[in-house]
Scaffold this active site. Structure first.
Site, mmCIF file in Angstrom:
data_model
loop_
_atom_site.group_PDB
_atom_site.id
_atom_site.type_symbol
_atom_site.label_atom_id
_atom_site.label_comp_id
_atom_site.label_asym_id
_atom_site.label_seq_id
_atom_site.Cartn_x
_atom_site.Cartn_y
_atom_site.Cartn_z
ATOM 1 N N ASP A 217 55.096 64.049 58.139
ATOM 2 C CA ASP A 217 55.342 64.905 56.494
ATOM 3 C C ASP A 217 53.893 64.243 55.797
ATOM 4 O O ASP A 217 53.486 63.532 55.913
ATOM 5 C CB ASP A 217 56.256 64.164 56.012
ATOM 6 C CG ASP A 217 57.396 64.724 57.011
ATOM 7 O OD1 ASP A 217 57.524 65.712 57.191
ATOM 8 O OD2 ASP A 217 58.375 64.111 57.046
ATOM 9 N N LYS A 218 54.346 65.137 54.352
ATOM 10 C CA LYS A 218 53.052 64.003 53.642
ATOM 11 C C LYS A 218 53.236 63.483 52.827
ATOM 12 O O LYS A 218 51.946 62.972 52.407
ATOM 13 C CB LYS A 218 53.378 65.791 52.044
ATOM 14 C CG LYS A 218 51.929 65.135 50.680
ATOM 15 C CD LYS A 218 52.531 66.909 49.982
ATOM 16 C CE LYS A 218 51.598 65.886 49.065
ATOM 17 N NZ LYS A 218 51.767 67.335 47.581
#
Length: 636
Positions: free
Chosen positions: A76-77
């Site tokens: 995930d970012k």
């Protein structure tokens, strides 16, 4: 195995183009794999065609040998940590098979401010999407099952301290939990932790307490090496105590003489369990002794891969540190410029901004800091009014140097609104320096190589593109409407050991000189167009990027060799990238030229893009040819 201190560095090659330092985020490379430590706040890949580059895109287009990189898993970012990319079809097949068969072992570390219910337990559910989130459902036959094992150490071992006792905020302790996902579903650790009563610190989407970042880190990955069949384990130490904004920049640039905190010992409580895993140093030692055909691309120290250092190559010490709302400070922008910091906003500094600026000055060992008030009426202000003013530490000299990708540039705070270099064009200057635009897209036409290519830099300003192209061996022509900036450009040439007399500097209106050069039959391997959003000259009158960019492209095309490259760029904030590209391509087709290759990029990663801080810079590289002549039937 912990990642050792220090960052990989490239040496100057003997070839035509420059070889740059290894990106600091790279922790291992051989002929089959590239392993990186992704910082929080950076996507794995670009979320859209005109969005900011993810770490995969940034790496894949950075070096020719990385052109075949393949994504094998994602983070995930807001999750940091170790990621593996494949470099060959065989490696991709092997690792994809290992992921599918659940033979890859991953360990994450997370922080939470909530009590953890048990020392060891597992969660197994079906995950379904509910709006922006995912939620658990009871497992059933057709469901995508997610399974996670959690383990928390006992007593003080589980407590991780963040903060400095001498500064605010003071030290705060959090529970540290090891998470081992047995499956690879989106958000599965975040969902399972939240539904077990301990949402991850900073994960507000799933009920976590707001914090500087989502405190989830991919600490370790183990699998069978696709070429040797040996078990390997890669580690990326968690640095939860670091400022996430600085950590993002540390993944891009090799910091020197600065106080950026080294990786903390988060996760040492779990290290005793790693003894049975394949030891990476032993694997790398075997690789080093292997025949030349399997030799690593570059060694990274004891059993790892690093390209040889060259002390004569300066590091990059100029980049954006705070980019407005994307970094939690709406309307405020801070840049590191060598030994100084430059702060910019539409208002004088507030007390909390001064405190943050002082903290950043300590982090980067800055000699002083300046503040510039951004004005929408630039043309109505004098140079003295538009120039940054000192607010902290020592005063900067009239002229000082910064380094970028091994190239030196002269800057100054007394020249008005601009300091002499636009940092958001760093990666594009690198493309002129290395001769590599993107994967399978060299700057020069491989079918018609030129021993000394010619580059035309229109709206050259202080000649940044020209200096980089000249360092790579090109003959450059720099065109600008300002004699002062062209003279500044000559100093930049001299600063890098380049003879300005061996290159052309033209003072005058861009449209007028494009016509003159075309009339003289001049042709260039690459033409760079980076005009201001608004300008005015006696010869051409007013130029507005959104209205006149197509005309500029049409005027430049006669100067682009067949198979040559056109670089077009604008920072017109309100001009959508789709319309910018449409105008550029319309001008090319109307001029009866053909686009052979295209690569679009917005601003670099130290100018992070978010909903609150949208992209403003739009740049495109285009290889230009001619359409094939139509075949006509002869009428008898």
């Amino acid at each position: 195995m912990q990642c050792p201190p220090g960052n990989p560095r490239f040496h100057l090659g003997v070839g035509k183009w420059f070889h740059l330092r290894m990106a600091p985020c790279v922790i291992f490379e051989d002929e089959h794999l590239l392993v990186v430590n992704k910082p929080a706040g950076w996507n794995t890949h670009a979320p859209g065609p005109h969005a900011g580059e993810g770490i995969y895109d940034w790496l894949r287009h950075r070096k020719p040998r990385w052109a075949t990189l393949a994504i094998l898993h994602r983070l995930d970012k807001e999750t940091s940590g170790v990621m593996v990319f494949g470099k060959t079809p065989a490696a991709n097949r092997s690792l994809t098979e290992q992921f599918t068969e659940r033979r890859v072992r991953k360990k994450y570390l997370l922080l939470t401010d909530r009590p953890v219910p048990q020392r060891e337990f597992a969660v197994k559910t079906a995950l379904v999407r509910v709006g922006e989130k995912y939620a658990s459902r009871p497992p059933h036959a057709s469901a995508e099952i997610a399974e996670t094992k959690f383990r928390s150490s006992r007593g003080n071992e589980a407590q991780i301290k963040i903060g400095n006792e001498l500064e605010t905020p003071h030290v705060v302790s959090y529970n540290c939990v090891e998470a081992s996902p047995l499956t690879g579903r989106t958000h599965q650790i975040r969902v399972h932790a939240a539904e077990s009563g301990f949402p991850i610190l900073g994960d507000t989407l799933y009920g976590g307490t707001p914090a500087a970042r989502v405190f989830l880190h991919a600490a370790e990955i183990s699998f069978t090496h696709p070429a040797t069949g040996e078990p390997v384990t890669f580690h990326a130490p968690a640095n939860f105590d670091a400022d996430p904004r600085v950590a993002l920049r540390a993944a891009l640039f090799s910091f020197e003489n600065q106080n950026f905190q080294a990786p903390s010992n988060v996760g040492q409580a779990f290290q005793s369990r790693m003894a049975g895993l394949g030891d990476f140093s032993a694997f790398a030692a075997r690789q080093s002794a292997a025949p030349a055909r399997r030799r690593p691309v570059a060694k990274l120290g004891t059993g790892k891969f690093r390209e040889p250092a060259d002390k004569n190559v300066c590091s990059t010490n100029a980049f954006r540190v705070i980019h407005g709302a994307s970094d939690g400070w709406p309307g405020w922008y801070v840049e590191r410029l060598g030994k100084f910091l430059l702060s910019q906003s539409e208002q004088p500094l507030r007390a909390e901004q001064r405190e943050e600026l002082a903290r950043l000055a300590k982090t980067f060992s800055s000699g002083g800091a300046y503040h510039k008030i951004l004005s929408r009426q630039v043309r109505r202000t004098t140079a003295a009014e538009a120039s940054p003013q000192p607010v902290l530490g020592e005063a900067a000299p009239e002229r000082f140097e910064i380094c970028e990708n091994g190239v030196r540039f002269e800057l100054g705070f007394n020249e008005g609104y601009s300091t002499g270099l636009f940092l958001d064009q760093r990666d594009n200057r690198r493309r002129f320096l290395t001769g590599h635009i993107a994967a399978d897209f060299p700057l020069l036409n491989p079918q018609t190589p030129d021993p000394r290519p010619e580059i035309l830099n229109v709206f050259a300003y202080t000649c940044g593109f020209s200096v980089c192209a000249a360092r790579a061996g090109a003959k450059t022509t720099s065109l600008d409407l300002s004699k002062k900036y062209l003279e500044w450009g000559r100093r930049n040439f001299a600063l890098n050991g380049l003879d300005p007399a061996a290159h052309d500097f033209i003072y005058g209106d861009a449209f007028d000189w494009l016509r003159r050069l075309a009339k003289k039959g001049r042709a260039f391997d690459a033409v760079a167009l980076d005009p201001p959003t608004f300008s005015q000259s006696k010869e051409h009158g007013v130029f507005r990027a959104e209205k006149d960019f197509g005309k500029l492209v049409a005027a430049a095309l006669p100067l682009v060799k067949p198979g040559g490259v056109l670089f077009a760029s604008t920072n017109a904030t309100n001009w959508p990238p789709e319309k910018f590209l449409a105008d550029v391509e319309k001008a090319i087709h109307s001029s009866r030229r053909k686009i052979l290759q295209r690569h679009y990029i917005p601003q670099p990663p130290d100018f992070p893009i978010s909903r609150a801080e949208p992209a403003y810079l739009k740049t495109v590289w285009l290889r230009i040819g001619y359409p094939k002549p139509a075949r006509f039937l002869r009428m008898v």
